[in-house]
Design a protein around this motif. Structure first.
Motif, PDB file in Angstrom:
ATOM      1  N   GLU A  11      22.960 -35.911   3.662  1.00  0.00           N
ATOM      2  CA  GLU A  11      21.970 -35.652   2.620  1.00  0.00           C
ATOM      3  C   GLU A  11      21.176 -34.401   3.005  1.00  0.00           C
ATOM      4  OE1 GLU A  11      18.193 -38.181   1.423  1.00  0.00           O
ATOM      5  OE2 GLU A  11      20.073 -39.196   0.907  1.00  0.00           O
ATOM      6  N   VAL A  12      21.134 -33.438   2.087  1.00  0.00           N
ATOM      7  CA  VAL A  12      20.394 -32.198   2.303  1.00  0.00           C
ATOM      8  C   VAL A  12      19.309 -32.105   1.240  1.00  0.00           C
ATOM      9  CG1 VAL A  12      20.550 -29.679   2.361  1.00  0.00           C
ATOM     10  CG2 VAL A  12      22.403 -31.046   3.311  1.00  0.00           C
ATOM     11  N   ASP A  13      18.085 -31.888   1.677  1.00  0.00           N
ATOM     12  CA  ASP A  13      16.941 -31.773   0.771  1.00  0.00           C
ATOM     13  C   ASP A  13      17.185 -30.630  -0.208  1.00  0.00           C
ATOM     14  OD1 ASP A  13      14.452 -31.312  -0.441  1.00  0.00           O
ATOM     15  OD2 ASP A  13      13.362 -31.850   1.366  1.00  0.00           O
ATOM     16  N   ASP A  14      16.969 -30.897  -1.489  1.00  0.00           N
ATOM     17  CA  ASP A  14      17.179 -29.885  -2.522  1.00  0.00           C
ATOM     18  C   ASP A  14      16.340 -28.631  -2.290  1.00  0.00           C
ATOM     19  OD1 ASP A  14      19.054 -31.440  -3.836  1.00  0.00           O
ATOM     20  OD2 ASP A  14      17.589 -32.316  -5.212  1.00  0.00           O
ATOM     21  N   ALA A  15      15.229 -28.764  -1.597  1.00  0.00           N
ATOM     22  CA  ALA A  15      14.340 -27.622  -1.346  1.00  0.00           C
ATOM     23  C   ALA A  15      14.981 -26.559  -0.456  1.00  0.00           C
ATOM     24  CB  ALA A  15      13.032 -28.097  -0.722  1.00  0.00           C
ATOM     25  N   ILE A  16      16.001 -26.919   0.342  1.00  0.00           N
ATOM     26  CA  ILE A  16      16.624 -25.932   1.227  1.00  0.00           C
ATOM     27  C   ILE A  16      18.040 -25.546   0.808  1.00  0.00           C
ATOM     28  CG2 ILE A  16      15.218 -26.617   3.198  1.00  0.00           C
ATOM     29  CD1 ILE A  16      17.809 -27.978   4.319  1.00  0.00           C
ATOM     30  N   VAL A  17      18.543 -26.138  -0.243  1.00  0.00           N
ATOM     31  CA  VAL A  17      19.921 -25.867  -0.670  1.00  0.00           C
ATOM     32  C   VAL A  17      20.149 -24.383  -0.985  1.00  0.00           C
ATOM     33  CG1 VAL A  17      21.614 -26.307  -2.505  1.00  0.00           C
ATOM     34  CG2 VAL A  17      20.403 -28.203  -1.450  1.00  0.00           C
ATOM     35  N   ASP A  18      19.159 -23.719  -1.549  1.00  0.00           N
ATOM     36  CA  ASP A  18      19.305 -22.308  -1.929  1.00  0.00           C
ATOM     37  C   ASP A  18      18.851 -21.332  -0.849  1.00  0.00           C
ATOM     38  OD1 ASP A  18      20.314 -23.003  -4.422  1.00  0.00           O
ATOM     39  OD2 ASP A  18      18.326 -23.109  -5.314  1.00  0.00           O
ATOM     40  N   ASP A  19      18.559 -21.814   0.338  1.00  0.00           N
ATOM     41  CA  ASP A  19      18.085 -20.964   1.429  1.00  0.00           C
ATOM     42  C   ASP A  19      19.277 -20.417   2.213  1.00  0.00           C
ATOM     43  OD1 ASP A  19      17.079 -19.990   3.914  1.00  0.00           O
ATOM     44  OD2 ASP A  19      15.302 -21.256   3.696  1.00  0.00           O
ATOM     45  N   ALA A  20      19.535 -19.127   2.074  1.00  0.00           N
ATOM     46  CA  ALA A  20      20.691 -18.495   2.711  1.00  0.00           C
ATOM     47  C   ALA A  20      20.632 -18.596   4.230  1.00  0.00           C
ATOM     48  CB  ALA A  20      20.796 -17.037   2.279  1.00  0.00           C
ATOM     49  N   ALA A  21      19.450 -18.478   4.813  1.00  0.00           N
ATOM     50  CA  ALA A  21      19.314 -18.557   6.266  1.00  0.00           C
ATOM     51  C   ALA A  21      19.666 -19.952   6.773  1.00  0.00           C
ATOM     52  CB  ALA A  21      17.902 -18.169   6.689  1.00  0.00           C
ATOM     53  N   VAL A  22      19.239 -20.967   6.055  1.00  0.00           N
ATOM     54  CA  VAL A  22      19.555 -22.347   6.428  1.00  0.00           C
ATOM     55  C   VAL A  22      21.048 -22.598   6.272  1.00  0.00           C
ATOM     56  CG1 VAL A  22      19.224 -24.785   5.837  1.00  0.00           C
ATOM     57  CG2 VAL A  22      17.263 -23.241   5.927  1.00  0.00           C
ATOM     58  N   ALA A  23      21.630 -22.122   5.196  1.00  0.00           N
ATOM     59  CA  ALA A  23      23.065 -22.293   4.966  1.00  0.00           C
ATOM     60  C   ALA A  23      23.865 -21.683   6.112  1.00  0.00           C
ATOM     61  CB  ALA A  23      23.471 -21.667   3.633  1.00  0.00           C
ATOM     62  N   ALA A  24      23.495 -20.492   6.524  1.00  0.00           N
ATOM     63  CA  ALA A  24      24.197 -19.811   7.619  1.00  0.00           C
ATOM     64  C   ALA A  24      24.011 -20.564   8.935  1.00  0.00           C
ATOM     65  CB  ALA A  24      23.701 -18.378   7.745  1.00  0.00           C
ATOM     66  N   LYS A  25      22.805 -21.045   9.194  1.00  0.00           N
ATOM     67  CA  LYS A  25      22.519 -21.759  10.439  1.00  0.00           C
ATOM     68  C   LYS A  25      23.295 -23.071  10.508  1.00  0.00           C
ATOM     69  CE  LYS A  25      20.228 -22.140  14.270  1.00  0.00           C
ATOM     70  NZ  LYS A  25      20.535 -21.268  15.387  1.00  0.00           N
ATOM     71  N   LEU A  57      23.028 -31.604  15.797  1.00  0.00           N
ATOM     72  CA  LEU A  57      22.765 -30.162  15.762  1.00  0.00           C
ATOM     73  C   LEU A  57      22.256 -29.712  14.399  1.00  0.00           C
ATOM     74  CD1 LEU A  57      25.762 -28.839  17.876  1.00  0.00           C
ATOM     75  CD2 LEU A  57      23.351 -28.995  18.553  1.00  0.00           C
ATOM     76  N   CYS A  58      22.736 -30.321  13.328  1.00  0.00           N
ATOM     77  CA  CYS A  58      22.255 -29.954  11.987  1.00  0.00           C
ATOM     78  C   CYS A  58      20.813 -30.389  11.789  1.00  0.00           C
ATOM     79  CB  CYS A  58      23.152 -30.539  10.900  1.00  0.00           C
ATOM     80  SG  CYS A  58      23.310 -32.340  10.924  1.00  0.00           S
ATOM     81  N   ILE A  59      20.459 -31.532  12.328  1.00  0.00           N
ATOM     82  CA  ILE A  59      19.082 -32.027  12.226  1.00  0.00           C
ATOM     83  C   ILE A  59      18.157 -31.146  13.051  1.00  0.00           C
ATOM     84  CG2 ILE A  59      17.554 -33.974  12.757  1.00  0.00           C
ATOM     85  CD1 ILE A  59      20.045 -35.779  12.210  1.00  0.00           C
ATOM     86  N   ASP A  60      18.587 -30.797  14.251  1.00  0.00           N
ATOM     87  CA  ASP A  60      17.775 -29.950  15.124  1.00  0.00           C
ATOM     88  C   ASP A  60      17.624 -28.532  14.572  1.00  0.00           C
ATOM     89  OD1 ASP A  60      17.523 -32.122  16.817  1.00  0.00           O
ATOM     90  OD2 ASP A  60      19.084 -31.439  18.198  1.00  0.00           O
ATOM     91  N   ALA A  61      18.596 -28.069  13.801  1.00  0.00           N
ATOM     92  CA  ALA A  61      18.533 -26.719  13.221  1.00  0.00           C
ATOM     93  C   ALA A  61      17.568 -26.652  12.047  1.00  0.00           C
ATOM     94  CB  ALA A  61      19.921 -26.275  12.778  1.00  0.00           C
ATOM     95  N   THR A  62      17.243 -27.788  11.474  1.00  0.00           N
ATOM     96  CA  THR A  62      16.312 -27.838  10.338  1.00  0.00           C
ATOM     97  C   THR A  62      15.172 -28.779  10.722  1.00  0.00           C
ATOM     98  OG1 THR A  62      17.601 -29.601   9.265  1.00  0.00           O
ATOM     99  CG2 THR A  62      18.106 -27.340   8.632  1.00  0.00           C
ATOM    100  N   SER A  63      15.113 -29.903  10.087  1.00  0.00           N
ATOM    101  CA  SER A  63      14.171 -30.955  10.458  1.00  0.00           C
ATOM    102  C   SER A  63      14.751 -32.274   9.961  1.00  0.00           C
ATOM    103  CB  SER A  63      12.800 -30.702   9.835  1.00  0.00           C
ATOM    104  OG  SER A  63      12.797 -31.088   8.485  1.00  0.00           O
ATOM    105  N   PRO A  64      14.274 -33.380  10.515  1.00  0.00           N
ATOM    106  CA  PRO A  64      14.811 -34.676  10.084  1.00  0.00           C
ATOM    107  C   PRO A  64      14.592 -34.957   8.599  1.00  0.00           C
ATOM    108  CG  PRO A  64      13.583 -34.906  12.120  1.00  0.00           C
ATOM    109  CD  PRO A  64      13.350 -33.502  11.628  1.00  0.00           C
ATOM    110  N   GLU A  65      13.629 -34.308   7.997  1.00  0.00           N
ATOM    111  CA  GLU A  65      13.373 -34.522   6.578  1.00  0.00           C
ATOM    112  C   GLU A  65      14.279 -33.655   5.692  1.00  0.00           C
ATOM    113  OE1 GLU A  65      11.485 -37.059   5.666  1.00  0.00           O
ATOM    114  OE2 GLU A  65      11.254 -37.355   7.808  1.00  0.00           O
TER     115      GLU A  65
END
Length: 80
Positions: A11-25, A57-65
């Motif tokens: 599950e990925v929060d809709d607020a970060i779906v369009d963030d290119a930096a997050v997608a790349a990370k 690693l995906c959780i640590d690259a963003t946040s648990p939320e």
């Protein structure tokens, strides 16, 4: 956005779906290619979801939320 495999749900929060930096990370850190970068948007690769090794690693690259890994075999317990 949520994509379920047989054993794992991502599950990925809709607020970060369009963030290119997050997608790349996310694409960079995932050892089993669960995440893709679709023109700067986070993409979850359906066929790879059950390959998850619960590495966090995906959780640590963003946040648990922002990214949740759900163990569908364990009443949707969230990897925390």
């Amino acid at each position: 956005m949520r994509v379920d495999g047989t054993f794992i749900g991502i599950e990925v929060d809709d607020a970060i779906v369009d963030d290119a930096a997050v997608a790349a990370k996310l694409r960079e850190v995932c050892p089993v290619d669960i995440y893709g970068d679709a023109d700067g948007k986070v993409q979850i690769v359906q066929g790879n979801v059950d390959e998850c090794v619960l590495c966090r690693l995906c959780i640590d690259a963003t946040s648990p939320e922002q990214v949740k890994v759900l163990k569908l075999y364990d009443n949707e317990a969230s990897l925390a």
